[in-house]
Design an enzyme around this catalytic site. Sequence first.
Site, mmCIF file in Angstrom:
data_model
loop_
_atom_site.group_PDB
_atom_site.id
_atom_site.type_symbol
_atom_site.label_atom_id
_atom_site.label_comp_id
_atom_site.label_asym_id
_atom_site.label_seq_id
_atom_site.Cartn_x
_atom_site.Cartn_y
_atom_site.Cartn_z
ATOM 1 N N GLY A 1 -35.358 93.931 44.059
ATOM 2 C CA GLY A 1 -36.275 94.480 45.051
ATOM 3 C C GLY A 1 -37.273 93.406 45.409
ATOM 4 N N CYS B 1 -38.977 89.810 49.154
ATOM 5 C CA CYS B 1 -38.148 88.727 49.702
ATOM 6 C C CYS B 1 -36.659 89.044 49.757
ATOM 7 C CB CYS B 1 -38.369 87.450 48.902
ATOM 8 S SG CYS B 1 -40.020 86.793 49.158
HETATM 9 C C1 UDX Z 1 -37.310 85.497 45.073
HETATM 10 C C2 UDX Z 1 -36.686 84.130 44.832
HETATM 11 O O1 UDX Z 1 -36.331 83.998 43.456
HETATM 12 C C3 UDX Z 1 -37.653 83.024 45.241
HETATM 13 O O2 UDX Z 1 -37.050 81.747 45.070
HETATM 14 C C4 UDX Z 1 -38.034 83.236 46.690
HETATM 15 O O3 UDX Z 1 -38.971 82.259 47.088
HETATM 16 C C5 UDX Z 1 -38.609 84.622 46.910
HETATM 17 O O4 UDX Z 1 -37.685 85.614 46.437
HETATM 18 P P1 UDX Z 1 -39.108 86.997 43.797
HETATM 19 O O5 UDX Z 1 -39.037 87.961 44.932
HETATM 20 O O6 UDX Z 1 -40.441 86.636 43.235
HETATM 21 O O7 UDX Z 1 -38.438 85.595 44.219
HETATM 22 O O8 UDX Z 1 -38.249 87.617 42.623
HETATM 23 P P2 UDX Z 1 -37.038 87.198 41.683
HETATM 24 O O9 UDX Z 1 -37.554 86.674 40.412
HETATM 25 O O10 UDX Z 1 -36.048 86.373 42.403
HETATM 26 O O11 UDX Z 1 -36.418 88.627 41.388
HETATM 27 C C6 UDX Z 1 -35.986 89.454 42.472
HETATM 28 C C7 UDX Z 1 -35.471 90.777 41.990
HETATM 29 O O12 UDX Z 1 -34.227 90.601 41.351
HETATM 30 C C8 UDX Z 1 -36.370 91.515 40.998
HETATM 31 O O13 UDX Z 1 -36.419 92.891 41.376
HETATM 32 C C9 UDX Z 1 -35.653 91.339 39.679
HETATM 33 O O14 UDX Z 1 -35.906 92.397 38.796
HETATM 34 C C10 UDX Z 1 -34.203 91.320 40.142
HETATM 35 N N1 UDX Z 1 -33.292 90.630 39.211
HETATM 36 C C11 UDX Z 1 -33.468 89.311 38.907
HETATM 37 C C12 UDX Z 1 -32.222 91.311 38.653
HETATM 38 O O15 UDX Z 1 -32.016 92.507 38.922
HETATM 39 N N2 UDX Z 1 -31.365 90.647 37.809
HETATM 40 C C13 UDX Z 1 -31.531 89.339 37.491
HETATM 41 O O16 UDX Z 1 -30.716 88.813 36.719
HETATM 42 C C14 UDX Z 1 -32.631 88.649 38.065
#
Ligand code: UDX
Length: 436
Positions: free
Chosen positions: A259, A262
Site C-alpha cells: 500500500g 507510491c
Molecule cells: C516505495 C519504494 O520502495 C521507494 O523506492 C519509492 O521511492 C516509493 O515507494 P514506500 O512506499 O516507502 O517506498 O514503501 P516500501 O518500503 O516499498 O513498501 C511498500 C509496501 O509494500 C508496504 O505496504 C509494505 O508493507 C509492502 N511490502 C514490502 C510487502 O508487502 N512485502 C514485502 O516484501 C515488502
Amino acid sequence: MRLSVIGCGYLGAVHAAAMASIGHDVVGIDVDANKIEALSNARAPFFEPGLTEILTEGINAGKLRFTTDIAAAAGAAVHFIGVGTPQQRGGDAADLTFVDAAIDALIPHLQPGDVVAGKSTVPVGTAERLAKRIAPTGATLVWNPEFLREGWAVQDTIEPDRLVAGVPSGPDGLRAADILRDVYHPAVASGTPFIVTDYATAELVKVAANAFLATKISFINAMAEIAEVTGADVTQLADAIGHDVRIGRRFLGAGIGFGGGCLPKDIRAFSARAEELGRGESVAFLREVDAINLRRRERAVQMVVDALDGTLFEKKVAVLGAAFKPHSDDIRDSPALDVAVGLKGLGAHVVVTDPAAIDNAARAYPQLSFARDLDEALAGADAVIVVTEWDAYRRDLDPVRAAALVSNPIVVDGRNCLDAVAWRAAGWTYLGMGRP
Ligand code: UDX
C-alpha cells in the site's frame, strides 16, 4: 550552494532538511501555511525517524528555512520540484496539477543558468513538456527522480543507492548534470553511481523501479495463493528461491500486500500512460499485479471469518496496525485499514491499534474504534490480526502474556512476521498467509 525546494510534503520536507544537513543553504516552499509553520518550528508534519533532528540542526545553523512565499526561490542555483502527483479522482492516471502549478509559480523567479530539478514521480513525457515551458527563462530542466522509502527517507536521501539525472542533449544538459553532481557531492564522492541520461529514461527509471518492486510482492503473494491450496509454506518457498542471488529475498514478504502513497498509484499511472502511448499490452501484467494485491486484503478478512466459524457478528477483533508499513504514520492506501474496514463491514467489533498512525487513521476512518494501548485492544478479543509488522507486535509482544488478555487465542498473521512456533506453544491458533 543555495537551493530551493518547492513542495514540502514527504519528499520535499525530507529533501530540504537533508540538503541543509550536507551543508547547503536551503529554502523550503509550500502553499500549505500549517505545514510551513510546523517545519519552521522544526516540527515534522509526519512521522519520519531522524527528520526532527536534521530540521532542528538545519534551522539552528541558519541553513534551513521554510516559507509560503515562492519569491524566496529567487537567487537559488537549483530549484527542486517535490510536489505530489496523486492518482486522479475517478481515473488511474497521475494528477499533474501540483507540478504544473509549481512550475508556473516558479517561472517569474528563474534566472538564466538556474537549474530546475524535478523530483516528483511523473508520467513519461512530462519533463519534455515542462522543459519547453521554462525554456524562455534560460533555466535548464533536469529530471532527478527520488527513490526514498518512508521510514528510511533521511538515510535514503543522504546516502542513496544511485542518483539519476535526465538532462537535455547539448552543453546546457551537461552543465546541469555537473551542478547536480555538486549538490550531491558527499554521495558522489563516496562512489554512489550517478547516471546521466535523457528525460524519458530518467522518468521511466522511477516508475520501472516501483513497478518491479510491486510485481515482486505480488509474485510472492500469487505463490501464497497456490500454497494455500496445496499445503505448501510460502515463507520457506521465499527463503529458498531468495538464496538465488538473481532473485534475492527482499520484497518477497507475502501477506496482505503493498500500500502507501507510491506503489499502488504509480503502477496504475504507469498502466494509464502506457495505454495513452498505445503500449498498454506491454504493462498489462501490472493490472494483474494490482488485482493480486487487492485480493490478499480480502483473503485476510476471510481468514478471520473462517477462524470464527463463519460469522463475525458481535465478535471483537483486535487489529494490530494501521500504517501501510512500520516506521511510518502514513495510512494512504493502507492494506491494514482496508482489512479493518472489511471486518467491520461484516459485523465485527473492530478495535485498531498502532504505535504511530492512530491520529491519521481516526480522522480518515471515524467509523472504526481505536485503542492507543495494545493491551486494551487485545482485552477480550475473539481474534487478533496483525496487519502492520511493527516491532511492538513482531518482536516485543509476548504470546503468553497476550494469550492471557484475549478471550479466544486466535491470531491471523497478515504479515507473516510472528514466530509461529512460539505463538502455537503459547496456546494460540496461529494462521499465516500462504502457510499451513
Ligand atoms: C516505495 C519504494 O520502495 C521507494 O523506492 C519509492 O521511492 C516509493 O515507494 P514506500 O512506499 O516507502 O517506498 O514503501 P516500501 O518500503 O516499498 O513498501 C511498500 C509496501 O509494500 C508496504 O505496504 C509494505 O508493507 C509492502 N511490502 C514490502 C510487502 O508487502 N512485502 C514485502 O516484501 C515488502
